[in-house]
Design an enzyme around this catalytic site. Structure first.
Site, mmCIF file in Angstrom:
data_model
loop_
_atom_site.group_PDB
_atom_site.id
_atom_site.type_symbol
_atom_site.label_atom_id
_atom_site.label_comp_id
_atom_site.label_asym_id
_atom_site.label_seq_id
_atom_site.Cartn_x
_atom_site.Cartn_y
_atom_site.Cartn_z
ATOM 1 N N ASP A 103 -0.551 6.061 -0.472
ATOM 2 C CA ASP A 103 0.004 5.679 1.511
ATOM 3 C C ASP A 103 0.517 4.462 2.112
ATOM 4 O O ASP A 103 0.786 4.337 2.259
ATOM 5 C CB ASP A 103 -1.223 6.065 1.856
ATOM 6 C CG ASP A 103 -2.909 5.865 1.767
ATOM 7 O OD1 ASP A 103 -2.399 4.711 0.772
ATOM 8 O OD2 ASP A 103 -2.953 5.967 2.690
ATOM 9 N N SER A 104 0.444 3.601 0.978
ATOM 10 C CA SER A 104 0.701 2.347 0.708
ATOM 11 C C SER A 104 2.731 1.850 0.718
ATOM 12 O O SER A 104 2.843 1.124 1.084
ATOM 13 C CB SER A 104 0.306 1.036 -0.379
ATOM 14 O OG SER A 104 0.931 1.495 -1.643
ATOM 15 N N ASP A 111 -2.217 10.196 -3.087
ATOM 16 C CA ASP A 111 -3.086 9.880 -2.032
ATOM 17 C C ASP A 111 -3.142 10.961 -0.314
ATOM 18 O O ASP A 111 -2.023 11.729 -0.863
ATOM 19 C CB ASP A 111 -2.883 8.722 -0.960
ATOM 20 C CG ASP A 111 -3.278 7.533 -1.463
ATOM 21 O OD1 ASP A 111 -5.193 7.796 -2.192
ATOM 22 O OD2 ASP A 111 -3.219 5.905 -1.550
ATOM 23 N N LYS A 118 -6.867 11.362 -4.152
ATOM 24 C CA LYS A 118 -6.821 9.994 -3.969
ATOM 25 C C LYS A 118 -7.236 10.915 -2.012
ATOM 26 O O LYS A 118 -6.952 10.701 -1.537
ATOM 27 C CB LYS A 118 -6.793 9.071 -3.921
ATOM 28 C CG LYS A 118 -7.844 7.999 -3.912
ATOM 29 C CD LYS A 118 -7.597 6.116 -4.559
ATOM 30 C CE LYS A 118 -6.317 6.292 -3.834
ATOM 31 N NZ LYS A 118 -6.334 5.300 -2.231
ATOM 32 N N GLU A 133 -9.907 8.715 0.801
ATOM 33 C CA GLU A 133 -11.153 7.034 1.642
ATOM 34 C C GLU A 133 -11.881 7.773 1.753
ATOM 35 O O GLU A 133 -11.955 8.956 3.335
ATOM 36 C CB GLU A 133 -9.951 6.627 2.211
ATOM 37 C CG GLU A 133 -8.594 6.165 1.849
ATOM 38 C CD GLU A 133 -8.047 5.099 2.208
ATOM 39 O OE1 GLU A 133 -8.481 4.927 3.862
ATOM 40 O OE2 GLU A 133 -6.922 4.697 2.060
ATOM 41 N N GLU A 188 -12.723 -0.557 -3.742
ATOM 42 C CA GLU A 188 -11.324 -1.319 -3.110
ATOM 43 C C GLU A 188 -12.516 -3.159 -2.058
ATOM 44 O O GLU A 188 -12.906 -3.060 -1.498
ATOM 45 C CB GLU A 188 -9.765 -1.380 -2.065
ATOM 46 C CG GLU A 188 -9.375 -2.263 -1.895
ATOM 47 C CD GLU A 188 -7.945 -1.668 -1.159
ATOM 48 O OE1 GLU A 188 -7.505 -2.407 -0.991
ATOM 49 O OE2 GLU A 188 -8.409 -0.075 -0.873
#
Length: 266
Positions: free
Chosen positions: A45-46, A84, A112, A114, A181
């Site tokens: 999602d970057s 993500d 993925k 978070e 991270e």
């Protein structure tokens, strides 16, 4: 490159061979990265920041992620595709499953998410329904407003202890991989040893089972001009992008990247 699967990644961890991962958002770079030997393509999602120009990842939608996942799939040559789940796409376990299913249909092999130990119920549900999950811990950009900015996580002993416990809990819940991270190198090493699943690091030292960088960062491209401490410009001294990608793979495999200056202390 022979097709990379979860079995491949677990085998690399068992052998002590480093795993290579890069973010990727389109077919052209998917072809280039996979042919350079990058084993995991992270449709991150970057993309909200490096492609769409936002100042965070929060505006990214699941439809955005599915679109770019499908693009990456078309150019991929054997790498595992990890996508993500964006902000609030896993607000409930059932919503996470619905959104993960969309991403898997688009071409993802794993999703993925978070979070921390509170993700256990969601991870368990997804794993039971055939969706492999990578749990993203430490600095989690989707919660940047709660964290007070992009800061190293786990420096205080209580926080480090909780992070170790959370990693074990998420593995027990069914997580197939962890991503750490901006975590102190020593803590990342401890977590990597404490779990049996592959652990990928970004700003987490060299002792993790593999490394990931944002594609644009490692090619020396930046909208903001700010370069994170953990980034190395692999385009420097290289004649073309393909050579830079190959240099990244070699540096991770030989553990010449990350160096000590790319990590954080407690």
């Amino acid at each position: 490159m022979p097709e990379v699967t979860l079995t491949t990644l677990n085998g690399l961890k068992a052998k002590g061979e480093k795993i290579t991962m890069l973010t990727c958002y389109d077919a052209t770079f998917a072809k280039a990265a996979s042919e350079a030997g990058v084993e995991v393509l992270l449709v991150g999602d970057s993309l909200g920041m490096v492609l769409q120009g936002h100042d965070s990842t929060l505006p990214v939608s699941n439809d955005d992620m599915a679109y770019h996942t499908a693009s990456v799939k078309r150019g991929n040559n054997g790498a595992l595709i990890l996508t993500d789940l964006p902000f609030m796409a896993h607000a409930t376990p059932e919503l996470a499953f619905t959104n993960a299913a969309q991403l898997m249909r688009a071409g993802a092999h794993m999703v993925k998410i978070e979070g921390a130990a509170w993700l256990a119920e969601t991870i368990r549900l997804l794993a039971e329904r055939g969706v492999p999950v990578c749990a993203h811990m430490g600095l989690t950009p989707q919660t940047v407003n709660v964290l007070g900015g992009y800061k190293v996580q786990g420096r205080q002993e209580a926080q480090a202890r909780q992070m170790r416990a959370d990693a074990i809990a998420l593995e027990q819940a069914g997580a197939a991989m962890l991503l750490l991270e901006c975590v102190p190198s020593e803590l990342a090493a401890e977590i990597t040893q404490a779990v049996g699943i592959p652990v990928i690091g970004i700003g987490a030292g060299s002792a993790t089972d593999g490394q990931v960088l944002v594609l644009h960062d490692m090619l020396g491209l930046s909208l903001s001009g700010r370069v994170p401490k953990f980034v190395k410009n692999f385009m420097a001294g290289q004649p073309d992008i393909q050579s830079a990608l190959a240099a990244y793979v070699e540096a991770v495999k030989t553990v010449s990247f990350p160096a000590s200056e790319h990590g954080f202390s407690a």
